[in-house]
Design an enzyme around this catalytic site. Structure first.
Site, PDB file in Angstrom:
ATOM      1  N   GLN A  20      63.547  73.530  46.216  1.00  0.00           N
ATOM      2  CA  GLN A  20      62.572  74.626  46.118  1.00  0.00           C
ATOM      3  C   GLN A  20      62.813  75.753  47.130  1.00  0.00           C
ATOM      4  O   GLN A  20      62.628  76.924  46.790  1.00  0.00           O
ATOM      5  CB  GLN A  20      61.137  74.113  46.141  1.00  0.00           C
ATOM      6  CG  GLN A  20      60.748  73.240  47.303  1.00  0.00           C
ATOM      7  CD  GLN A  20      59.262  73.360  47.603  1.00  0.00           C
ATOM      8  OE1 GLN A  20      58.535  74.092  46.937  1.00  0.00           O
ATOM      9  NE2 GLN A  20      58.814  72.663  48.633  1.00  0.00           N
ATOM     10  N   ILE A  21      63.254  75.452  48.337  1.00  0.00           N
ATOM     11  CA  ILE A  21      63.528  76.549  49.286  1.00  0.00           C
ATOM     12  C   ILE A  21      64.677  77.401  48.750  1.00  0.00           C
ATOM     13  O   ILE A  21      64.601  78.642  48.735  1.00  0.00           O
ATOM     14  CB  ILE A  21      63.882  76.013  50.691  1.00  0.00           C
ATOM     15  CG1 ILE A  21      62.651  75.372  51.341  1.00  0.00           C
ATOM     16  CG2 ILE A  21      64.407  77.135  51.590  1.00  0.00           C
ATOM     17  CD1 ILE A  21      62.898  74.799  52.726  1.00  0.00           C
ATOM     18  N   ARG A 103      59.404  58.255  61.618  1.00  0.00           N
ATOM     19  CA  ARG A 103      60.446  59.186  62.051  1.00  0.00           C
ATOM     20  C   ARG A 103      61.820  58.503  62.060  1.00  0.00           C
ATOM     21  O   ARG A 103      62.817  59.082  61.646  1.00  0.00           O
ATOM     22  CB  ARG A 103      60.092  59.713  63.447  1.00  0.00           C
ATOM     23  CG  ARG A 103      61.081  60.731  63.958  1.00  0.00           C
ATOM     24  CD  ARG A 103      60.640  61.316  65.267  1.00  0.00           C
ATOM     25  NE  ARG A 103      60.510  60.295  66.313  1.00  0.00           N
ATOM     26  CZ  ARG A 103      60.115  60.553  67.547  1.00  0.00           C
ATOM     27  NH1 ARG A 103      59.778  61.783  67.882  1.00  0.00           N
ATOM     28  NH2 ARG A 103      60.033  59.611  68.457  1.00  0.00           N
ATOM     29  N   GLN A 117      78.527  65.778  56.498  1.00  0.00           N
ATOM     30  CA  GLN A 117      78.690  67.222  56.304  1.00  0.00           C
ATOM     31  C   GLN A 117      79.404  67.849  57.504  1.00  0.00           C
ATOM     32  O   GLN A 117      80.159  68.809  57.356  1.00  0.00           O
ATOM     33  CB  GLN A 117      77.329  67.877  56.038  1.00  0.00           C
ATOM     34  CG  GLN A 117      76.764  67.413  54.691  1.00  0.00           C
ATOM     35  CD  GLN A 117      75.513  68.131  54.262  1.00  0.00           C
ATOM     36  OE1 GLN A 117      74.954  68.936  55.003  1.00  0.00           O
ATOM     37  NE2 GLN A 117      75.053  67.826  53.059  1.00  0.00           N
ATOM     38  N   ASN A 136      64.965  68.822  57.581  1.00  0.00           N
ATOM     39  CA  ASN A 136      64.315  68.113  58.698  1.00  0.00           C
ATOM     40  C   ASN A 136      64.806  66.686  58.886  1.00  0.00           C
ATOM     41  O   ASN A 136      65.209  66.055  57.908  1.00  0.00           O
ATOM     42  CB  ASN A 136      62.807  68.111  58.460  1.00  0.00           C
ATOM     43  CG  ASN A 136      62.189  69.411  58.907  1.00  0.00           C
ATOM     44  OD1 ASN A 136      62.547  69.931  59.949  1.00  0.00           O
ATOM     45  ND2 ASN A 136      61.282  69.947  58.101  1.00  0.00           N
ATOM     46  N   ASP A 164      58.171  79.161  62.158  1.00  0.00           N
ATOM     47  CA  ASP A 164      57.088  78.975  63.133  1.00  0.00           C
ATOM     48  C   ASP A 164      56.849  80.282  63.903  1.00  0.00           C
ATOM     49  O   ASP A 164      55.707  80.666  64.174  1.00  0.00           O
ATOM     50  CB  ASP A 164      57.455  77.847  64.092  1.00  0.00           C
ATOM     51  CG  ASP A 164      57.921  76.612  63.333  1.00  0.00           C
ATOM     52  OD1 ASP A 164      57.105  76.035  62.609  1.00  0.00           O
ATOM     53  OD2 ASP A 164      59.111  76.252  63.444  1.00  0.00           O
ATOM     54  N   ARG A 167      55.035  82.605  61.675  1.00  0.00           N
ATOM     55  CA  ARG A 167      53.638  82.168  61.551  1.00  0.00           C
ATOM     56  C   ARG A 167      52.847  82.620  62.775  1.00  0.00           C
ATOM     57  O   ARG A 167      51.697  83.075  62.665  1.00  0.00           O
ATOM     58  CB  ARG A 167      53.575  80.643  61.447  1.00  0.00           C
ATOM     59  CG  ARG A 167      53.996  80.114  60.098  1.00  0.00           C
ATOM     60  CD  ARG A 167      54.190  78.605  60.134  1.00  0.00           C
ATOM     61  NE  ARG A 167      54.444  78.067  58.810  1.00  0.00           N
ATOM     62  CZ  ARG A 167      54.946  76.860  58.566  1.00  0.00           C
ATOM     63  NH1 ARG A 167      55.263  76.054  59.577  1.00  0.00           N
ATOM     64  NH2 ARG A 167      55.124  76.441  57.337  1.00  0.00           N
ATOM     65  N   HIS A 192      61.045  71.665  66.011  1.00  0.00           N
ATOM     66  CA  HIS A 192      60.337  72.100  64.799  1.00  0.00           C
ATOM     67  C   HIS A 192      59.525  70.902  64.296  1.00  0.00           C
ATOM     68  O   HIS A 192      59.941  70.155  63.417  1.00  0.00           O
ATOM     69  CB  HIS A 192      61.323  72.579  63.729  1.00  0.00           C
ATOM     70  CG  HIS A 192      60.646  72.794  62.400  1.00  0.00           C
ATOM     71  ND1 HIS A 192      59.755  73.816  62.172  1.00  0.00           N
ATOM     72  CD2 HIS A 192      60.702  72.103  61.236  1.00  0.00           C
ATOM     73  CE1 HIS A 192      59.300  73.742  60.937  1.00  0.00           C
ATOM     74  NE2 HIS A 192      59.858  72.703  60.344  1.00  0.00           N
ATOM     75  N   SER A 243      56.187  74.264  52.415  1.00  0.00           N
ATOM     76  CA  SER A 243      56.434  75.712  52.363  1.00  0.00           C
ATOM     77  C   SER A 243      57.850  75.985  51.864  1.00  0.00           C
ATOM     78  O   SER A 243      58.798  75.374  52.340  1.00  0.00           O
ATOM     79  CB  SER A 243      56.229  76.336  53.734  1.00  0.00           C
ATOM     80  OG  SER A 243      56.450  75.406  54.748  1.00  0.00           O
TER      81      SER A 243
HETATM   82  P1  NAI Z   1      63.502  69.966  48.046  1.00  0.00           P
HETATM   83  O1  NAI Z   1      63.308  68.496  47.994  1.00  0.00           O
HETATM   84  O2  NAI Z   1      62.841  70.834  47.040  1.00  0.00           O
HETATM   85  O3  NAI Z   1      65.065  70.307  48.011  1.00  0.00           O
HETATM   86  C1  NAI Z   1      65.990  69.614  48.775  1.00  0.00           C
HETATM   87  C2  NAI Z   1      67.262  69.543  47.967  1.00  0.00           C
HETATM   88  O4  NAI Z   1      68.254  68.955  48.786  1.00  0.00           O
HETATM   89  C3  NAI Z   1      67.123  68.662  46.718  1.00  0.00           C
HETATM   90  O5  NAI Z   1      67.514  69.400  45.573  1.00  0.00           O
HETATM   91  C4  NAI Z   1      68.053  67.499  46.999  1.00  0.00           C
HETATM   92  O6  NAI Z   1      68.710  67.038  45.823  1.00  0.00           O
HETATM   93  C5  NAI Z   1      69.044  68.146  47.974  1.00  0.00           C
HETATM   94  N1  NAI Z   1      69.762  67.195  48.800  1.00  0.00           N
HETATM   95  C6  NAI Z   1      69.335  66.026  49.318  1.00  0.00           C
HETATM   96  N2  NAI Z   1      70.322  65.413  49.979  1.00  0.00           N
HETATM   97  C7  NAI Z   1      71.400  66.236  49.911  1.00  0.00           C
HETATM   98  C8  NAI Z   1      72.721  66.144  50.385  1.00  0.00           C
HETATM   99  N3  NAI Z   1      73.141  65.084  51.076  1.00  0.00           N
HETATM  100  N4  NAI Z   1      73.570  67.155  50.118  1.00  0.00           N
HETATM  101  C9  NAI Z   1      73.165  68.223  49.408  1.00  0.00           C
HETATM  102  N5  NAI Z   1      71.921  68.355  48.904  1.00  0.00           N
HETATM  103  C10 NAI Z   1      71.051  67.374  49.160  1.00  0.00           C
HETATM  104  O7  NAI Z   1      63.100  70.385  49.531  1.00  0.00           O
HETATM  105  P2  NAI Z   1      62.822  71.834  50.123  1.00  0.00           P
HETATM  106  O8  NAI Z   1      61.384  72.134  50.010  1.00  0.00           O
HETATM  107  O9  NAI Z   1      63.802  72.789  49.561  1.00  0.00           O
HETATM  108  O10 NAI Z   1      63.092  71.557  51.680  1.00  0.00           O
HETATM  109  C11 NAI Z   1      64.373  71.226  52.135  1.00  0.00           C
HETATM  110  C12 NAI Z   1      64.329  70.763  53.580  1.00  0.00           C
HETATM  111  O11 NAI Z   1      63.895  71.816  54.419  1.00  0.00           O
HETATM  112  C13 NAI Z   1      63.393  69.594  53.844  1.00  0.00           C
HETATM  113  O12 NAI Z   1      64.033  68.700  54.742  1.00  0.00           O
HETATM  114  C14 NAI Z   1      62.216  70.245  54.531  1.00  0.00           C
HETATM  115  O13 NAI Z   1      61.510  69.336  55.348  1.00  0.00           O
HETATM  116  C15 NAI Z   1      62.920  71.301  55.328  1.00  0.00           C
HETATM  117  N6  NAI Z   1      62.099  72.414  55.804  1.00  0.00           N
HETATM  118  C16 NAI Z   1      62.402  72.913  57.040  1.00  0.00           C
HETATM  119  C17 NAI Z   1      61.708  73.988  57.539  1.00  0.00           C
HETATM  120  C18 NAI Z   1      62.033  74.522  58.893  1.00  0.00           C
HETATM  121  O14 NAI Z   1      61.346  75.451  59.330  1.00  0.00           O
HETATM  122  N7  NAI Z   1      63.048  74.017  59.608  1.00  0.00           N
HETATM  123  C19 NAI Z   1      60.629  74.628  56.766  1.00  0.00           C
HETATM  124  C20 NAI Z   1      60.427  74.055  55.471  1.00  0.00           C
HETATM  125  C21 NAI Z   1      61.137  72.976  55.016  1.00  0.00           C
END
Ligand code: NAI
Length: 331
Positions: A20-21, A103, A117, A136, A164, A167, A192, A243
């Site tokens: 989704q991001i 955690r 990676q 994360n 953050d 925000r 974070h 988010s």
């Molecule tokens: P999401 O679940 O919608 O997308 C994550 C994607 O990563 C999925 O399509 C999944 O198939 C893929 N994925 C999983 N393992 C993988 C791998 N080994 N290699 C390549 N792709 C892989 O999650 P979303 O919402 O896009 O969030 C992604 C990450 O970002 C989460 O860990 C979330 O907690 C983190 N996040 C971090 C923020 C920050 O400020 N640092 C803010 C918001 C989210």
């Protein structure tokens, strides 16, 4: 949509590209809002194998977007292929935190992902690649990545705390009813996570200190700081999803500042060099000055008061514990 990569084309790799991001991020990268309207880019998108069908849909949409700067799109589940020649790598993909996971469980899932990676980036990316870790636990994933990619200078790796930071800016602006761009002197220290320290002790509007207008330290501790620390959880509660739109926007802001430079002080989780007493090696969010061309410096000389020190020490302790847990999982 593949075309031979011209030397001036910037190769940008995004992992978790069907998530989704990324769905909010990829159009921002393709339309020139990050690297400039004269900078063509080649996108290399990495996903896990089961997500490749969804990724092909994302790729079709990128093609249908007819972005003039977008020269090619590669879809793959192979990190070596994804990171080939990458000038910029945005590591969004990570194993998600599921209900009941501690955690340590989350680290156990993500350490091997970022280790693998790291090997591929180390071997196949451009020697000067800039790596932004978003997935994360972002700070500790960045540490693992840096540890296993010795060819990449640690200063070329950072983790996202700009969401953050944004925000915090927005909450100051809303509370004082002023435009966002008039707010300065805000920064995020540490992890974070819910221990991060959103620092408004030196916040100003048009150069005038505003701590008193925010109610002073006591009110900031009761209200402002927890609002920022718990904002991610509030969004999950309201939306049922974490988010994404604001995270994508923050990634764009982070990359633009880092790669192109920024006049303002921003927050980035970067390799700690001992500044402000933080143990070397963890990826700690600091106020930084981005100098352009991917260079940055941690802002020096801030005279930290007792109030700030307490918060900074608490988030640092959490980060050291996370680091120790992650390292204990390595085989
Ligand atoms: P999401 O679940 O919608 O997308 C994550 C994607 O990563 C999925 O399509 C999944 O198939 C893929 N994925 C999983 N393992 C993988 C791998 N080994 N290699 C390549 N792709 C892989 O999650 P979303 O919402 O896009 O969030 C992604 C990450 O970002 C989460 O860990 C979330 O907690 C983190 N996040 C971090 C923020 C920050 O400020 N640092 C803010 C918001 C989210």
């Amino acid at each position: 949509m593949t075309s031979p990569t011209h030397p001036s084309v910037l190769t940008v790799c995004v992992t978790g590209a069907a998530g989704q991001i990324s769905y909010s991020l990829l159009p921002i990268l393709a339309n020139g809002h990050v690297f400039g309207i004269n900078q063509p880019i080649a996108l290399r998108l990495l996903e896990i194998t089961p997500a490749l069908p969804a990724l092909s849909g994302v790729s079709m949409e990128l093609i249908d977007g007819s972005y003039p700067l977008l020269r090619s799109v590669v879809e793959t589940d192979d990190p070596a292929h994804a990171f080939k020649g990458a000038d910029v790598a945005v590591l969004v993909g990570a194993f998600p935190r599921k209900h009941g996971m501690e955690r340590k469980d989350l680290l156990a899932k993500n350490v091997p992902i970022f280790q693998k990676q790291a090997y591929a980036l180390n071997q196949f990316a451009s020697p000067d690649v800039k790596v932004l870790v978003v997935g994360n636990p972002a700070n500790t994933n960045a540490l693992i990545l840096s540890k296993f990619a010795p060819n990449i200078p640690p200063t070329n790796v950072s983790a996202l705390t700009r969401l953050d930071h944004n925000r915090a800016l927005a909450q100051v602006a809303t509370r004082l009813d002023v435009p966002i761009h008039s707010v300065d002197g805000v920064c995020i220290w540490g992890n974070h996570s819910s221990t991060q320290y959103p620092d408004v002790v030196r916040a100003s509007v048009h150069g005038h200190p505003v701590l008193d207008k925010l109610g002073g330290l006591e009110r900031v501790a009761e209200d402002f700081i927890p609002t920022i620390q718990k904002r991610g959880a509030a969004i999950i509660k309201a939306r049922g999803l974490s988010s994404a739109m604001s995270a994508a926007n923050a990634i764009a802001d982070h990359l633009r500042s880092w790669i192109c430079g920024d006049d303002r002080i921003v927050s980035m989780a970067v390799h700690a060099d001992g500044s402000y007493g933080i143990k070397e090696g963890v990826f700690f969010s600091y106020p930084v000055r981005c100098l352009g061309d991917g260079d940055y410096e941690i802002v020096r000389g801030i005279d930290l008061d007792h109030f700030s020190r307490k918060y900074i020490d608490a988030t640092a302790e959490e980060l050291y514990a996370e680091r120790d847990e992650a390292l204990s999982l390595l085989i």
